[in-house]
Design a protein around this motif. Structure first.
Motif, mmCIF file in Angstrom:
data_model
loop_
_atom_site.group_PDB
_atom_site.id
_atom_site.type_symbol
_atom_site.label_atom_id
_atom_site.label_comp_id
_atom_site.label_asym_id
_atom_site.label_seq_id
_atom_site.Cartn_x
_atom_site.Cartn_y
_atom_site.Cartn_z
ATOM 1 N N GLN A 148 51.211 48.015 44.367
ATOM 2 C CA GLN A 148 50.321 47.558 43.301
ATOM 3 C C GLN A 148 50.776 48.176 41.983
ATOM 4 O O GLN A 148 51.156 49.336 41.921
ATOM 5 C CB GLN A 148 48.869 47.939 43.553
ATOM 6 C CG GLN A 148 47.953 47.386 42.467
ATOM 7 C CD GLN A 148 46.490 47.706 42.695
ATOM 8 O OE1 GLN A 148 46.138 48.698 43.308
ATOM 9 N NE2 GLN A 148 45.632 46.840 42.187
ATOM 10 N N THR A 150 49.576 48.730 37.898
ATOM 11 C CA THR A 150 48.423 48.710 36.999
ATOM 12 C C THR A 150 48.815 49.245 35.627
ATOM 13 O O THR A 150 49.758 50.022 35.490
ATOM 14 C CB THR A 150 47.265 49.584 37.530
ATOM 15 O OG1 THR A 150 47.745 50.917 37.709
ATOM 16 C CG2 THR A 150 46.716 49.064 38.840
ATOM 17 N N SER A 173 46.281 44.468 36.084
ATOM 18 C CA SER A 173 46.868 44.965 37.323
ATOM 19 C C SER A 173 47.276 43.795 38.202
ATOM 20 O O SER A 173 46.757 42.690 38.069
ATOM 21 C CB SER A 173 45.907 45.886 38.075
ATOM 22 O OG SER A 173 44.835 45.160 38.606
ATOM 23 N N SER A 174 48.206 44.086 39.087
ATOM 24 C CA SER A 174 48.610 43.084 40.065
ATOM 25 C C SER A 174 47.645 43.141 41.240
ATOM 26 O O SER A 174 46.851 44.076 41.358
ATOM 27 C CB SER A 174 50.027 43.380 40.564
ATOM 28 O OG SER A 174 50.029 44.557 41.366
ATOM 29 N N LYS A 175 47.730 42.156 42.091
ATOM 30 C CA LYS A 175 47.013 42.229 43.361
ATOM 31 C C LYS A 175 47.712 43.283 44.216
ATOM 32 O O LYS A 175 48.858 43.647 43.964
ATOM 33 C CB LYS A 175 47.065 40.886 44.078
ATOM 34 C CG LYS A 175 46.334 39.782 43.358
ATOM 35 C CD LYS A 175 46.438 38.497 44.137
ATOM 36 C CE LYS A 175 45.725 37.373 43.400
ATOM 37 N NZ LYS A 175 45.884 36.099 44.088
ATOM 38 N N VAL A 176 47.019 43.765 45.239
ATOM 39 C CA VAL A 176 47.659 44.674 46.189
ATOM 40 C C VAL A 176 48.385 43.798 47.199
ATOM 41 O O VAL A 176 47.785 42.939 47.839
ATOM 42 C CB VAL A 176 46.629 45.566 46.914
ATOM 43 C CG1 VAL A 176 47.322 46.426 47.958
ATOM 44 C CG2 VAL A 176 45.875 46.427 45.910
#
Length: 183
Positions: A148, A150, A173-176
């Protein structure tokens, strides 16, 4: 790409969104083994919010953190994580030179670019990052790898932080993403 046996490869196509939205997405991720290390190659796509672009253009550095975690698939909740790696990078604009800079805060390496687009491409390009020694992984055991990225609001200059914590324009942030890995 990695010149070794790939244990995991994920490639995704990015479709142009109909409406511009700030995001961090993954184009490609490869994890492999070389010289006794588990290495990561990562290609990300960054789209900044208007708020972040305005701050950057006014000399505010933007710091991003990519966290990679490797843990056995059947690990208990209370057990410590097997491997956790944080990669911190910073995007800056130098108004007098009219140049963008991408700085790796872990290695100290820095590169300069004439355009924001080129700097964002470089920001999302991580090659051969050591994550964990390969001998720390057991044969026959499945591991979960999660990644991830952020934006680190806490790294902003102090006067901006209160507003940034309350404004959605700063939260990026990106997705996990999780994958299964077997050495």
């Amino acid at each position: 790409m990695l010149k070794r046996r790939c244990m995991l490869l994920f490639c995704g196509l990015l479709l142009a969104p109909a409406v511009y939205a700030a995001s961090i997405s993954y184009k490609a991720v490869a994890i492999g083994e070389e010289d006794g290390w588990i290495l990561l190659d990562l290609l990300q796509n960054y789209e900044l919010s208007d708020t972040m672009v305005e701050a950057l253009e006014n000399g505010v550095p933007l710091t991003f953190e990519t966290e990679i975690i490797i843990d056995p698939e059947d690990a208990s909740f209370w057990r410590r994580v097997l491997a956790k790696k944080r990669i911190r990078r910073q995007l800056l604009f130098h108004p007098l030179a009219e140049e963008y800079e991408v700085r790796d805060l872990g290695t100290g390496k820095q590169r300069r670019f004439a355009t924001r687009e080129a700097a964002l491409l470089a920001l999302g390009d991580l090659k051969e990052r050591k994550i964990i020694r390969a001998d720390a992984l057991q044969e026959g055991v499945f591991y979960l790898v999660s990644i991830q990225t952020t934006h680190d609001i806490g790294a902003l200059p102090l006067p901006l932080r209160p507003r940034a914590y309350l404004s959605p324009g700063w939260h990026l942030s990106s997705k996990v993403y999780e994958w299964r890995l077997q050495p």
